[in-house]
Enzyme design. Sequence first.
Site, short mmCIF file in Angstrom:
data_model
loop_
_atom_site.label_atom_id
_atom_site.label_comp_id
_atom_site.label_asym_id
_atom_site.label_seq_id
_atom_site.Cartn_x
_atom_site.Cartn_y
_atom_site.Cartn_z
N CYS A 162 0.81 -1.23 0.00
CA CYS A 162 0.00 0.00 0.00
C CYS A 162 0.84 1.28 0.00
CB CYS A 162 -0.93 -0.01 1.21
SG CYS A 162 -2.10 -1.36 1.15
N1 LIG Z 1 -2.88 -6.14 1.80
C1 LIG Z 1 -3.35 -5.08 2.41
O1 LIG Z 1 -3.11 -4.88 3.58
C2 LIG Z 1 -4.26 -4.09 1.70
C3 LIG Z 1 -4.90 -3.11 2.48
C4 LIG Z 1 -5.74 -2.22 1.84
C5 LIG Z 1 -5.92 -2.29 0.46
N2 LIG Z 1 -5.28 -3.24 -0.28
C6 LIG Z 1 -5.54 -3.29 -1.72
O2 LIG Z 1 -6.34 -4.44 -2.00
C7 LIG Z 1 -6.00 -4.97 -3.28
C8 LIG Z 1 -5.65 -6.45 -3.14
O3 LIG Z 1 -4.50 -6.55 -2.32
P1 LIG Z 1 -4.06 -7.91 -1.65
O4 LIG Z 1 -3.05 -7.54 -0.63
O5 LIG Z 1 -5.23 -8.72 -1.23
O6 LIG Z 1 -3.36 -8.64 -2.90
P2 LIG Z 1 -2.95 -10.19 -3.00
O7 LIG Z 1 -1.88 -10.26 -4.02
O8 LIG Z 1 -2.71 -10.76 -1.64
O9 LIG Z 1 -4.26 -10.89 -3.56
C9 LIG Z 1 -4.77 -10.66 -4.82
C10 LIG Z 1 -5.34 -11.97 -5.35
O10 LIG Z 1 -5.94 -11.69 -6.62
C11 LIG Z 1 -5.68 -12.79 -7.46
N3 LIG Z 1 -5.87 -12.34 -8.85
C12 LIG Z 1 -5.05 -11.61 -9.62
N4 LIG Z 1 -5.61 -11.38 -10.82
C13 LIG Z 1 -6.82 -11.98 -10.79
C14 LIG Z 1 -7.87 -12.10 -11.72
N5 LIG Z 1 -7.79 -11.55 -12.93
N6 LIG Z 1 -8.97 -12.79 -11.35
C15 LIG Z 1 -9.05 -13.38 -10.15
N7 LIG Z 1 -8.10 -13.29 -9.21
C16 LIG Z 1 -6.99 -12.60 -9.54
C17 LIG Z 1 -4.27 -13.21 -7.12
O11 LIG Z 1 -4.01 -14.54 -7.52
C18 LIG Z 1 -4.29 -13.06 -5.59
O12 LIG Z 1 -4.70 -14.24 -4.94
C19 LIG Z 1 -4.87 -4.10 -3.81
O13 LIG Z 1 -5.41 -3.10 -4.63
C20 LIG Z 1 -4.30 -3.47 -2.56
O14 LIG Z 1 -3.69 -2.23 -2.82
C21 LIG Z 1 -4.45 -4.16 0.32
#
Ligand SMILES: NC(=O)c1ccc[n+]([C@@H]2O[C@H](COP(=O)([O-])OP(=O)(O)OC[C@H]3O[C@@H](n4cnc5c(N)ncnc54)[C@H](O)[C@@H]3O)[C@@H](O)[C@H]2O)c1
Length: 448
Positions: free
Chosen positions: A286
């Site tokens: 983030c």
């Molecule tokens: N991790 C955090 O603490 C956090 C906090 C707030 C916001 N976010 C935001 O949330 C979003 C997700 O982050 P995250 O940490 O969960 O990421 P992550 O990488 O842990 O998870 C994303 C998942 O999406 C899957 N994926 C990718 N492309 C795909 C598709 N086309 N169809 C289906 N699945 C698909 C991946 O395989 C993965 O399992 C990002 O935009 C991030 O900035 C994350």
Amino acid sequence: MALAVTGTTGEWRKKIEGRTARIGVIGMGYVGLPLMLLFSEAGFRVTGFDIDEKKVTTLNEGGSYIVRIPATEIQAAQRAGFRATSDFAAITEMDAVIVCVPTPLTDFHEPDLSYVQATAEAIAPHLRTGQLIVLESTTYPGTTEEELIPILEAKNPQGLHVARDTQAEGFYVAFSPEREDPGNDTVARRDIPKVVGGAGQVAQELAASLYGTIFNRTVPVSTPATAEMTKLLENIYRCVNIALVNELKQLCERMGIDIFEVIDAAKTKPFGFQAFYPGPGLGGHCIPIDPFYLSWKAKQFDFRTRFIELAGEVNTAMPYYVIERTADALNEHEKALKKAKVLVLGMSYKRDVDDLRESPSLTIIELLRQKGAIVSYNDPYFPYVGQGRHYHLDMHCAPLENLGEYDCVLIVTDHSDYDYERIVRESKLVVDTRNATKGIVSEKIVRC
Ligand SMILES: NC(=O)c1ccc[n+]([C@@H]2O[C@H](COP(=O)([O-])OP(=O)(O)OC[C@H]3O[C@@H](n4cnc5c(N)ncnc54)[C@H](O)[C@@H]3O)[C@@H](O)[C@H]2O)c1
């Protein structure tokens, strides 16, 4: 004002209240998986979509791949009807679809919306009237209206459009940012208010009623772009304040003042000050990334986001500062960094999480290696670190034994499992970038 419970809206809301609505969560990662669990615990049958077959298989076998989520929670969700799939045809069975896919930066530091776009393309063929699609991925203001909705509208074979008012037929769209703070258990997830910006009043109502089942408070804002900007403001606020203390840490070091003592004193002020702490550099998915989504978008408006750029400059330089201070500390011990044996403690980007993304440890290890140091690492969360988007380490976790054999133990991540008294006692030299050794008095410690 609540909308009348009539037509599609009325049916939809009855499904939410009766917990018969089918919910799909796309992206079973750090955000999507816990979100799925919340809906499942609230009584909904949830389907998790992911393109990663390994994750789908693990989940369907009742397993977990995130340390803080025990497999028993996945199994409880399964008993409540949860299943994972990589087959997007099942989207058509869903009443609400929540998108939690990655939004990283490209190698040129520009927004990489390819995951959001690919997801929109995968949803579109299976869209149906009355469905609610919510984007949760962090992104620049305008993404929902300019990227998500146009793909959904252009690529669905039925020619459906987004329904922006009670008279319109079509599907509904909203943006609702994820505000979780991994590893922070002081606030229950339910108690983090959920900001919701619908594309139209109906979408707003539907999304608010959906999230109202798992969050104690929803915060409606007027547009998806407002919700997108709200999330960026929160993260930019953190990024800029961390840069400020990182800069002052370097000044304090020259002045012989302990910045951590200063912050502890300053935070006793009951108003107007919020404590942020310096460290070895930013990490996670983030804070090092999201601000640059806005910088990039700002250019379209002929605007330079100078605070973001300056904060980025200061924060990115921190791993280099750590290397400089480590070299100085070794120098005091009449040892060059070249050929010095250095043990890096903590690989994850912050304490007690199993997340390596953008971790400053990765940069620090690469810089140490470039200078000729012989580097090992220890981290209870990572038995092995191989290859990632921006690194290639191929290293195995070293045991936390024989610490006296290292010329320097470098604390990069202050996991709470570490026994810092013991680490200091058994090491020749400890460079501490997190104030993890606070309260321990020893000439072996260099705080930086
Ligand atoms: N991790 C955090 O603490 C956090 C906090 C707030 C916001 N976010 C935001 O949330 C979003 C997700 O982050 P995250 O940490 O969960 O990421 P992550 O990488 O842990 O998870 C994303 C998942 O999406 C899957 N994926 C990718 N492309 C795909 C598709 N086309 N169809 C289906 N699945 C698909 C991946 O395989 C993965 O399992 C990002 O935009 C991030 O900035 C994350």
